[in-house]
Motif scaffolding. Structure first.
Motif, PDB file in Angstrom:
ATOM      1  N   ASP A 121       0.824  -1.163  -0.113  1.00 25.60           N
ATOM      2  CA  ASP A 121      -0.074  -0.075   0.049  1.00 25.60           C
ATOM      3  C   ASP A 121       0.727   1.324   0.061  1.00 25.60           C
ATOM      4  O   ASP A 121       0.441   2.217   0.555  1.00 25.60           O
ATOM      5  CB  ASP A 121      -0.955   0.071   1.331  1.00 25.60           C
ATOM      6  N   GLY A 122       1.867   1.250  -0.781  1.00 24.81           N
ATOM      7  CA  GLY A 122       2.948   2.283  -0.789  1.00 24.81           C
ATOM      8  C   GLY A 122       2.341   3.171  -1.976  1.00 24.81           C
ATOM      9  O   GLY A 122       1.403   2.984  -2.444  1.00 24.81           O
ATOM     10  N   SER A 123       2.939   4.299  -2.154  1.00 25.00           N
ATOM     11  CA  SER A 123       2.929   5.266  -3.442  1.00 25.00           C
ATOM     12  C   SER A 123       3.889   5.209  -4.292  1.00 25.00           C
ATOM     13  O   SER A 123       5.150   5.447  -4.121  1.00 25.00           O
ATOM     14  CB  SER A 123       3.022   6.760  -2.730  1.00 25.00           C
ATOM     15  N   PHE A 124       3.430   4.863  -5.463  1.00 21.90           N
ATOM     16  CA  PHE A 124       4.194   4.797  -6.746  1.00 21.90           C
ATOM     17  C   PHE A 124       3.935   5.872  -7.743  1.00 21.90           C
ATOM     18  O   PHE A 124       2.967   5.791  -7.994  1.00 21.90           O
ATOM     19  CB  PHE A 124       3.817   3.223  -7.134  1.00 21.90           C
ATOM     20  N   THR A 125       4.988   6.431  -8.108  1.00 18.85           N
ATOM     21  CA  THR A 125       4.844   7.591  -8.856  1.00 18.85           C
ATOM     22  C   THR A 125       5.712   7.370 -10.139  1.00 18.85           C
ATOM     23  O   THR A 125       6.880   6.722  -9.992  1.00 18.85           O
ATOM     24  CB  THR A 125       5.174   8.879  -8.210  1.00 18.85           C
ATOM     25  N   PHE A 126       5.161   7.654 -11.324  1.00 21.37           N
ATOM     26  CA  PHE A 126       6.349   7.624 -12.490  1.00 21.37           C
ATOM     27  C   PHE A 126       6.119   8.481 -13.650  1.00 21.37           C
ATOM     28  O   PHE A 126       4.831   9.173 -13.682  1.00 21.37           O
ATOM     29  CB  PHE A 126       6.138   6.161 -13.049  1.00 21.37           C
ATOM     30  N   GLY A 127       6.996   9.014 -14.029  1.00 25.22           N
ATOM     31  CA  GLY A 127       7.183   9.944 -15.105  1.00 25.22           C
ATOM     32  C   GLY A 127       7.754   9.429 -16.272  1.00 25.22           C
ATOM     33  O   GLY A 127       8.530   8.406 -16.280  1.00 25.22           O
ATOM     34  N   LEU A 128       8.282  10.514 -17.185  1.00 26.39           N
ATOM     35  CA  LEU A 128       8.966  10.221 -18.325  1.00 26.39           C
ATOM     36  C   LEU A 128      10.475   9.387 -17.823  1.00 26.39           C
ATOM     37  O   LEU A 128      11.167   8.416 -18.595  1.00 26.39           O
ATOM     38  CB  LEU A 128       9.095  11.269 -19.533  1.00 26.39           C
ATOM     39  N   LEU A 129      10.867  10.248 -17.019  1.00 27.89           N
ATOM     40  CA  LEU A 129      12.255   9.971 -16.584  1.00 27.89           C
ATOM     41  C   LEU A 129      12.629   9.206 -15.384  1.00 27.89           C
ATOM     42  O   LEU A 129      13.731   8.843 -15.054  1.00 27.89           O
ATOM     43  CB  LEU A 129      13.305  11.161 -16.873  1.00 27.89           C
ATOM     44  N   ARG A 130      11.458   9.222 -14.334  1.00 25.80           N
ATOM     45  CA  ARG A 130      11.874   8.728 -13.003  1.00 25.80           C
ATOM     46  C   ARG A 130      10.590   8.035 -12.492  1.00 25.80           C
ATOM     47  O   ARG A 130       9.422   8.349 -12.753  1.00 25.80           O
ATOM     48  CB  ARG A 130      12.164  10.021 -12.106  1.00 25.80           C
ATOM     49  N   ARG A 131      11.029   6.942 -11.613  1.00 23.76           N
ATOM     50  CA  ARG A 131      10.019   6.279 -11.078  1.00 23.76           C
ATOM     51  C   ARG A 131      10.291   6.232  -9.568  1.00 23.76           C
ATOM     52  O   ARG A 131      11.536   6.129  -9.198  1.00 23.76           O
ATOM     53  CB  ARG A 131       9.913   5.005 -11.715  1.00 23.76           C
ATOM     54  N   SER A 132       9.419   6.313  -8.552  1.00 29.35           N
ATOM     55  CA  SER A 132       9.797   6.228  -7.314  1.00 29.35           C
ATOM     56  C   SER A 132       8.611   5.519  -6.620  1.00 29.35           C
ATOM     57  O   SER A 132       7.537   5.524  -7.024  1.00 29.35           O
ATOM     58  CB  SER A 132       9.990   7.668  -6.516  1.00 29.35           C
ATOM     59  N   TYR A 133       9.061   4.825  -5.353  1.00 30.47           N
ATOM     60  CA  TYR A 133       8.115   4.334  -4.277  1.00 30.47           C
ATOM     61  C   TYR A 133       8.321   4.885  -2.968  1.00 30.47           C
ATOM     62  O   TYR A 133       9.648   4.707  -2.655  1.00 30.47           O
ATOM     63  CB  TYR A 133       7.990   2.813  -4.445  1.00 30.47           C
ATOM     64  N   SER A 134       7.188   5.104  -2.187  1.00 33.99           N
ATOM     65  CA  SER A 134       7.421   5.483  -0.947  1.00 33.99           C
ATOM     66  C   SER A 134       6.558   4.390  -0.146  1.00 33.99           C
ATOM     67  O   SER A 134       5.539   3.996  -0.535  1.00 33.99           O
ATOM     68  CB  SER A 134       6.740   6.764  -0.517  1.00 33.99           C
ATOM     69  N   PRO A 135       7.042   3.777   0.930  1.00 37.89           N
ATOM     70  CA  PRO A 135       6.477   2.485   1.605  1.00 37.89           C
ATOM     71  C   PRO A 135       5.035   3.076   2.312  1.00 37.89           C
ATOM     72  O   PRO A 135       5.084   4.051   2.652  1.00 37.89           O
ATOM     73  CB  PRO A 135       7.503   2.277   2.653  1.00 37.89           C
ATOM     74  N   GLY A 136       4.115   1.786   2.141  1.00 42.90           N
ATOM     75  CA  GLY A 136       2.945   2.059   2.810  1.00 42.90           C
ATOM     76  C   GLY A 136       3.132   1.602   4.355  1.00 42.90           C
ATOM     77  O   GLY A 136       4.323   1.307   4.614  1.00 42.90           O
ATOM     78  N   ALA A 137       2.143   1.471   4.932  1.00 44.50           N
ATOM     79  CA  ALA A 137       2.281   1.151   6.467  1.00 44.50           C
ATOM     80  C   ALA A 137       2.438  -0.298   6.589  1.00 44.50           C
ATOM     81  O   ALA A 137       2.529  -0.695   7.987  1.00 44.50           O
ATOM     82  CB  ALA A 137       1.040   1.805   7.152  1.00 44.50           C
ATOM     83  N   TYR A 138       2.156  -0.942   5.714  1.00 46.39           N
ATOM     84  CA  TYR A 138       2.094  -2.616   6.182  1.00 46.39           C
ATOM     85  C   TYR A 138       3.585  -3.380   5.709  1.00 46.39           C
ATOM     86  O   TYR A 138       3.767  -3.022   4.415  1.00 46.39           O
ATOM     87  CB  TYR A 138       0.986  -3.404   5.304  1.00 46.39           C
ATOM     88  N   TRP A 139       3.907  -4.063   6.658  1.00 47.08           N
ATOM     89  CA  TRP A 139       4.947  -4.657   6.510  1.00 47.08           C
ATOM     90  C   TRP A 139       5.088  -6.270   7.126  1.00 47.08           C
ATOM     91  O   TRP A 139       4.599  -6.557   7.768  1.00 47.08           O
ATOM     92  CB  TRP A 139       6.489  -4.214   7.269  1.00 47.08           C
ATOM     93  N   GLY A 140       5.742  -6.952   6.130  1.00 50.01           N
ATOM     94  CA  GLY A 140       6.118  -8.380   6.368  1.00 50.01           C
ATOM     95  C   GLY A 140       6.961  -8.535   7.589  1.00 50.01           C
ATOM     96  O   GLY A 140       7.798  -7.887   8.153  1.00 50.01           O
ATOM     97  N   GLN A 141       7.087  -9.856   8.021  1.00 49.51           N
ATOM     98  CA  GLN A 141       8.131 -10.160   9.143  1.00 49.51           C
ATOM     99  C   GLN A 141       9.457 -10.457   8.605  1.00 49.51           C
ATOM    100  O   GLN A 141      10.485 -10.318   9.277  1.00 49.51           O
ATOM    101  CB  GLN A 141       7.659 -11.455  10.035  1.00 49.51           C
ATOM    102  N   GLY A 142       9.648 -10.339   7.325  1.00 45.04           N
ATOM    103  CA  GLY A 142      10.940 -10.432   6.650  1.00 45.04           C
ATOM    104  C   GLY A 142      11.255 -12.194   6.372  1.00 45.04           C
ATOM    105  O   GLY A 142      10.784 -13.116   7.280  1.00 45.04           O
ATOM    106  N   THR A 143      12.132 -12.425   5.493  1.00 43.74           N
ATOM    107  CA  THR A 143      12.709 -13.465   5.227  1.00 43.74           C
ATOM    108  C   THR A 143      14.123 -13.502   4.812  1.00 43.74           C
ATOM    109  O   THR A 143      14.599 -12.603   3.954  1.00 43.74           O
ATOM    110  CB  THR A 143      11.881 -14.340   4.158  1.00 43.74           C
TER     111      THR A 143
END
Length: 126
Positions: free
Chosen positions: A98-120
């Motif tokens: 549930d993060g925020s994914f933004t993209f344009g012609l030259l750049r893409r970015s992702y900001s994390p959402g509130a939900y995380w797994g426990q890790g592997t």
């Protein structure tokens, strides 16, 4: 609320492959973008790859050409196919939702959402 459970980690030799999965449950139908992060001992947690709900992807430079992120919205599952693994890929891998994914012609970015797994844990031996 969304619960995330990662699986698929393990020990592999350099050059090998692993496939991580992240199964979402709860209010999973509301999930937008998702991502994979990793954290090595003594280091910060860094973004590895992310994918929008429509399937647009982005990758850290260190994994481009080796890792592939995908998702199955019907199964509410996120995947990370990791090929040509290197010892420097060793880390705990975390799923984020549930993060925020933004993209344009030259750049893409992702900001994390509130939900995380426990890790592997992924360990790559040389």
């Amino acid at each position: 609320q969304v619960r995330l459970v990662e699986s698929g980690g393990g020990l592999v030799q350099a050059g090998g492959s692993l496939r991580l999965s992240c199964a979402a449950s709860g209010s999973s139908s509301s999930i937008n973008a998702m991502g994979w992060y990793r954290q090595a001992p003594g280091k910060q947690r860094d973004l590895v790859a992310a994918i929008s709900i429509g399937g647009i992807t982005m990758y850290a430079d260190s994994v481009k050409g080796r890792f592939t992120v995908s998702r199955d919205n019907a199964k509410a599952t996120l995947y990370l196919q990791m090929n040509s693994l290197k010892p420097e890929d060793t880390a705990v891998y975390y799923c984020n939702a549930d993060g925020s994914f933004t993209f344009g012609l030259l750049r893409r970015s992702y900001s994390p959402g509130a939900y995380w797994g426990q890790g592997t844990q992924v360990t790559v031996s040389s």
